[in-house]
Design a protein around this motif. Structure first.
Motif, mmCIF file in Angstrom:
data_model
loop_
_atom_site.group_PDB
_atom_site.id
_atom_site.type_symbol
_atom_site.label_atom_id
_atom_site.label_comp_id
_atom_site.label_asym_id
_atom_site.label_seq_id
_atom_site.Cartn_x
_atom_site.Cartn_y
_atom_site.Cartn_z
ATOM 1 N N PRO A 42 0.820 -1.213 0.000
ATOM 2 C CA PRO A 42 0.000 0.000 0.000
ATOM 3 C C PRO A 42 0.857 1.268 0.000
ATOM 4 C CG PRO A 42 -0.699 -1.524 1.727
ATOM 5 C CD PRO A 42 0.625 -1.996 1.233
ATOM 6 N N LEU A 43 0.315 2.311 -0.593
ATOM 7 C CA LEU A 43 0.940 3.630 -0.533
ATOM 8 C C LEU A 43 0.297 4.410 0.608
ATOM 9 C CD1 LEU A 43 2.857 5.736 -1.929
ATOM 10 C CD2 LEU A 43 0.803 6.594 -3.067
ATOM 11 N N TYR A 44 1.080 4.663 1.649
ATOM 12 C CA TYR A 44 0.648 5.515 2.757
ATOM 13 C C TYR A 44 1.379 6.845 2.615
ATOM 14 C CZ TYR A 44 -1.188 1.235 4.862
ATOM 15 O OH TYR A 44 -1.884 0.078 5.110
ATOM 16 N N LYS A 45 0.685 7.842 2.127
ATOM 17 C CA LYS A 45 1.346 9.091 1.781
ATOM 18 C C LYS A 45 2.017 9.745 2.983
ATOM 19 C CE LYS A 45 -1.540 10.033 -2.263
ATOM 20 N NZ LYS A 45 -2.437 10.992 -2.959
ATOM 21 N N SER A 46 1.445 9.558 4.168
ATOM 22 C CA SER A 46 2.017 10.196 5.358
ATOM 23 C C SER A 46 3.277 9.486 5.855
ATOM 24 C CB SER A 46 0.986 10.236 6.492
ATOM 25 O OG SER A 46 0.614 8.917 6.868
ATOM 26 N N LEU A 47 3.540 8.269 5.359
ATOM 27 C CA LEU A 47 4.666 7.487 5.843
ATOM 28 C C LEU A 47 5.845 7.464 4.883
ATOM 29 C CD1 LEU A 47 2.779 4.340 7.228
ATOM 30 C CD2 LEU A 47 3.387 6.429 8.450
ATOM 31 N N MET A 48 5.655 7.954 3.655
ATOM 32 C CA MET A 48 6.666 7.798 2.623
ATOM 33 C C MET A 48 7.766 8.843 2.717
ATOM 34 S SD MET A 48 5.428 5.153 1.178
ATOM 35 C CE MET A 48 6.630 5.024 -0.141
ATOM 36 N N VAL A 49 8.965 8.427 2.324
ATOM 37 C CA VAL A 49 10.081 9.345 2.140
ATOM 38 C C VAL A 49 10.047 9.844 0.702
ATOM 39 C CG1 VAL A 49 12.604 9.544 2.095
ATOM 40 C CG2 VAL A 49 11.490 8.168 3.865
ATOM 41 N N ASP A 50 10.271 11.142 0.504
ATOM 42 C CA ASP A 50 10.278 11.731 -0.848
ATOM 43 C C ASP A 50 8.982 11.442 -1.605
ATOM 44 O OD1 ASP A 50 12.877 12.735 -0.520
ATOM 45 O OD2 ASP A 50 13.763 10.851 -1.195
ATOM 46 N N LEU A 51 7.862 11.720 -0.964
ATOM 47 C CA LEU A 51 6.568 11.444 -1.583
ATOM 48 C C LEU A 51 6.434 12.096 -2.951
ATOM 49 C CD1 LEU A 51 3.701 10.258 -1.386
ATOM 50 C CD2 LEU A 51 3.012 12.365 -0.221
ATOM 51 N N GLU A 52 7.029 13.280 -3.109
ATOM 52 C CA GLU A 52 6.895 14.011 -4.372
ATOM 53 C C GLU A 52 7.541 13.286 -5.547
ATOM 54 O OE1 GLU A 52 10.511 15.318 -2.103
ATOM 55 O OE2 GLU A 52 8.383 15.059 -1.664
ATOM 56 N N SER A 53 8.404 12.296 -5.253
ATOM 57 C CA SER A 53 9.057 11.568 -6.346
ATOM 58 C C SER A 53 8.183 10.450 -6.915
ATOM 59 C CB SER A 53 10.383 10.979 -5.864
ATOM 60 O OG SER A 53 10.169 9.912 -4.942
ATOM 61 N N TYR A 54 7.051 10.169 -6.260
ATOM 62 C CA TYR A 54 6.176 9.099 -6.725
ATOM 63 C C TYR A 54 5.114 9.637 -7.680
ATOM 64 C CZ TYR A 54 8.337 6.269 -3.106
ATOM 65 O OH TYR A 54 9.253 5.590 -2.354
ATOM 66 N N HIS A 55 4.820 8.861 -8.705
ATOM 67 C CA HIS A 55 3.813 9.285 -9.673
ATOM 68 C C HIS A 55 2.962 8.094 -10.093
ATOM 69 C CE1 HIS A 55 7.523 8.160 -11.825
ATOM 70 N NE2 HIS A 55 6.724 7.682 -12.767
ATOM 71 N N CYS A 56 1.730 8.376 -10.442
ATOM 72 C CA CYS A 56 0.774 7.336 -10.839
ATOM 73 C C CYS A 56 1.031 6.920 -12.281
ATOM 74 C CB CYS A 56 -0.654 7.857 -10.673
ATOM 75 S SG CYS A 56 -1.929 6.646 -11.094
ATOM 76 N N ILE A 57 1.176 5.615 -12.488
ATOM 77 C CA ILE A 57 1.431 5.108 -13.840
ATOM 78 C C ILE A 57 0.267 4.285 -14.388
ATOM 79 C CG2 ILE A 57 3.929 5.061 -13.479
ATOM 80 C CD1 ILE A 57 3.610 1.952 -13.179
ATOM 81 N N TYR A 58 -0.712 3.978 -13.525
ATOM 82 C CA TYR A 58 -1.811 3.121 -13.991
ATOM 83 C C TYR A 58 -2.994 3.282 -13.056
ATOM 84 C CZ TYR A 58 -4.207 -1.028 -15.809
ATOM 85 O OH TYR A 58 -5.116 -1.872 -16.382
#
Length: 477
Positions: A42-58
């Protein structure tokens, strides 16, 4: 070879859990061996490091609940795939608030995770030869591969990783269809557990093989009277159960990796550095480290029982413990009263890299006191050995079944001091006295034990994964 892996915890989190660490290292090791692993969590936005580097691909819709899902990846984190759904994963905690009742819909949340992972793999035509689920949060991927996604994954072997059997989630039988289980298996030989559904039992039931994190843990689970009748269920499925020792990352835990000094000289320097840090003269003393984290089991109770006796020996004790631990005040007061006998380190100190601090303390120590550990893989023992520190533990504790006990006939091969029952204070005390005696009077034997522990027992994650691949090969995969 392609493998689909589903875990409730994995990836680049701000505070990585033991489960996430194991899954991450396993994913790295698979990739290094040439296996393509689609590791979904799962993607937990509050727990991630460098959240801004993640992007939706599907984006897609999974089949079980008909809910939409989004797939996120990051160029900085290429080996992990993250599944997001605002309803299920836009939460501050993975399973529920700490020390409180878990989220009541956890069964739906992690059934969705499994369903979305299978849906994404099917939609992208990911041709996998094996499916792997981690812990109860990844257990339902096995059932769904046989039911909802049988057209895509019905013939693909499912491997269920149980990292710690004490963790499970139980739900009412009215929820069976909602999480993709077949009601015909709701019985004591299936996934029924005291009138409810056990997700852990469901994972075992649908698994081709069940993988435990050490041979010793696997054997202990078959020979321990577990609550709720689980022992009988495990023994009925004993032919599925395999113990594969989890590794450690030696690039993190081998304190001598860069300098490559003779281990005796490296230990001397590490002990001197620790002596300077603590302001104590440790040259002639046996330094014993005790790690009292959440996986320490009964180690604290055992140590407290024999502490006054150990204090009379020529031993200096270092206790790693959280200032939030109920036993903190006891050890803090003892160290204040006897500063030449004990020092404590606060595991809650977030001003330092906890791994580096632990590595350096182990490197400067001579002995690890590890009583009845709760940690199935006993990684603290492997970390100690990577620092040339000899473990004192029980014969049935995780990795200990792979170690060689010190004795007159095994002095040349020994790498540990073992007791029959690490939960027995008298046995641990007696063996502690033995270690002090060998350290003081049998210097050549002690030095050989250190060499055996440090260079004779390297257990990297690549060894874990190679055994996994051997199991797959034996099944014709």
């Amino acid at each position: 070879m392609n493998i689909l892996a589903v875990s409730p915890e994995a990836g680049n989190w701000k505070h990585t859990s033991p489960l996430a660490t194991a899954v991450n290292r396993m994913t790295d090791a698979f990739a290094s061996s040439g296996v393509k692993v689609l590791t979904c969590s799962p993607l937990y936005k509050s727990l991630m490091v460098d959240l801004e580097s993640y992007h939706c691909i599907y984006t897609g819709v999974e089949k079980l609940q008909g809910k939409s899902y989004e797939i996120y990846v990051s160029d900085k984190d290429p080996l992990h795939t993250y599944i997001y759904n605002e309803e299920f994963f836009d939460r501050p905690d993975v399973y529920g608030p700490p020390d409180e009742i878990p989220y009541s819909d956890n069964h739906l949340r992690f059934a969705f995770l499994a369903s979305a992972a299978l849906a994404y793999a099917e939609a992208t035509e990911f041709k996998c030869q094996a499916i792997m689920g981690h812990e109860w949060g990844g257990a339902l991927v096995g059932a769904l591969s046989r039911t909802t996604y049988a057209g895509y994954a019905g013939e693909i072997p499912f491997f269920f990783n149980i990292h710690n059997i004490t963790y499970d989630f139980h739900v009412a039988s009215s929820e069976i269809e909602k999480i993709g289980l077949s009601r015909e298996n709701y019985n004591m030989d299936g996934y029924e557990f005291w009138g409810k559904v056990s997700l852990l039992k469901a994972g075992i039931l649908y698994a081709t093989k069940v993988l435990f994190p050490s041979p010793g843990y696997r054997d202990a689970m078959l020979n321990t009277n577990l609550p709720g009748g689980l022992s009988g269920f495990l023994n009925r499925n004993a032919d599925k159960l395999i113990g594969v020792q989890f590794g450690v990352s030696y690039q993190v835990w081998d304190f001598n990796d860069q300098d490559c000094l003779p281990i005796k000289e490296a230990k001397r320097r590490a002990k001197h550095a620790l002596q300077e840090k603590l302001g104590q003269n440790l040259d002639q003393k046996l330094v014993m480290y005790v790690h009292l984290d959440s996986e320490a089991g009964n180690t604290s109770e055992t140590l407290a029982t024999v502490l006054s006796d150990i204090a009379r020996l020529d031993i200096f004790i270092i206790v790693g413990i959280s200032s939030k631990d109920p036993d903190w005040d006891y050890y803090k007061n003892f160290s204040n009263q006897y500063p030449t006998v004990m020092a404590i380190h606060d595991l809650e100190d977030d001003t330092v890299d906890s791994n580096i601090v632990l590595r350096d303390m182990l490197a400067g120590s001579d002995l690890l006191f590890a009583a009845n550990l709760r940690e199935p893989s006993s990684s603290i023992i492997l970390k100690a050995m990577a620092a040339g520190t000899i473990p004192l533990t029980g014969r049935t504790v995780g990795v200990a079944t792979m170690l060689t006990d010190y004795g007159l006939e095994t002095a040349g091969e020994a790498n540990a001091f073992l007791v029959d029952d690490a939960n027995a204070p008298d046995q641990m005390l007696r063996r502690t006295k033995d270690t002090e005696n060998v350290f003081k009077t049998e210097v050549a034997d002690w030095d050989k034990c250190v060499v055996n522990a440090y260079s004779g027992f390297h257990y990297e994650w690549c060894r874990t994964v190679s055994k996994y691949l051997l199991i797959l090969g034996e099944l014709g995969i």
